[in-house]
Design an enzyme around this catalytic site. Structure first.
Site, short mmCIF file in Angstrom:
data_model
loop_
_atom_site.label_atom_id
_atom_site.label_comp_id
_atom_site.label_asym_id
_atom_site.label_seq_id
_atom_site.Cartn_x
_atom_site.Cartn_y
_atom_site.Cartn_z
N PHE A 9 0.83 -1.21 0.00
CA PHE A 9 0.00 0.00 0.00
C PHE A 9 0.86 1.26 0.00
CE2 PHE A 9 -2.76 -3.17 1.81
CZ PHE A 9 -4.07 -2.75 1.63
N ASP A 10 0.43 2.25 -0.75
CA ASP A 10 0.88 3.61 -0.51
C ASP A 10 0.20 4.07 0.78
OD1 ASP A 10 2.05 6.20 -1.06
OD2 ASP A 10 0.06 6.84 -1.72
#
Length: 228
Positions: A9-10
């Site tokens: 994930f960002d």
């Protein structure tokens, strides 16, 4: 999603609703210095590390205000706004719960400094969901270079091609695609350009949509839901 060996994930604008807060603080700083509202300068800084962000800010201000003084005031406005838990983006908890039930290891790959990223995740109550947090201070080259995603996959011990990467920004999408990952974009402040869509990644409306997306039916398609 069971075909993936890891999900990366960002952070800002993807898991946490921070970009709107940062933009508001940025525009307040413009007003403080009696500048035009330079929203396009802020947009260019999204998804970059501190070093690259400083370069873009200095260039965008064009000598109207010292960029260090601007950054200091922006940080003050931002600290006031973020002195409380940051809201999670729509569908974040749903997706995290879905993945934990499979289960697949999770990582965060963000341009934010690692300590700051971990603190944000802690305040949001989701730090313990992630096996790895890789910040922009851990790599030499910021997004759109693929280094930060490759580093996260390396620490997890998973081949990049076996990873699903989730992003909101153009810089992040380009980084994850360059790393060889399957990429889903959940746009935040900026919708993907025609040129970015041409890369063939998946575009969805919310993180919750990722949990039900039929990846085995073909990744390289635009599956925007309710988006322009």
């Amino acid at each position: 999603m069971k075909q993936f060996q890891a999900v990366i994930f960002d952070l800002d604008g993807l898991l946490l609703d921070t970009e709107n807060i940062a933009l508001s603080a940025f525009l307040d700083t413009c007003t403080h210095f009696k500048l035009p509202l330079l929203e396009e300068v802020f947009i260019r800084c999204i998804g970059t590390n501190q070093s690259r962000g400083r370069e873009l800010l200095e260039d965008g201000l064009r000598g109207q205000v010292d960029h260090l003084a601007f950054r200091e005031m922006w940080d003050r406005f931002l600290e006031r706004a973020m002195d409380k838990p940051i809201p999670l983006k729509e569908g974040a908890v749903e997706l995290l719960n879905h993945i934990s039930a499979i289960p697949i290891p999770l990582a965060v790959a963000t341009s934010t400094h690692t300590n700051g990223a971990r603190e944000k995740l802690h305040m949001a109550g989701i730090l313990d969901r992630f096996a790895v947090v890789v910040g922009g201070d851990q790599v030499a080259y910021s997004k759109p270079a693929p280094e930060i995603y490759l580093r996260a996959a390396e620490i997890l011990g998973v081949a990049p091609t076996a990873c699903l990467a989730l992003e909101d920004s153009e810089n992040g999408v380009r980084a994850a695609i360059s790393a060889g990952m399957t990429v889903v974009q959940i746009p935040d402040l900026v919708q993907p350009s025609v040129a970015l869509r041409a890369l063939g990644h998946i575009v969805l409306r919310t993180l919750g949509d990722v949990a039900t997306f039929p990846f085995d039916l073909g990744q390289a398609q635009d599956n925007s839901t309710g988006m322009s």
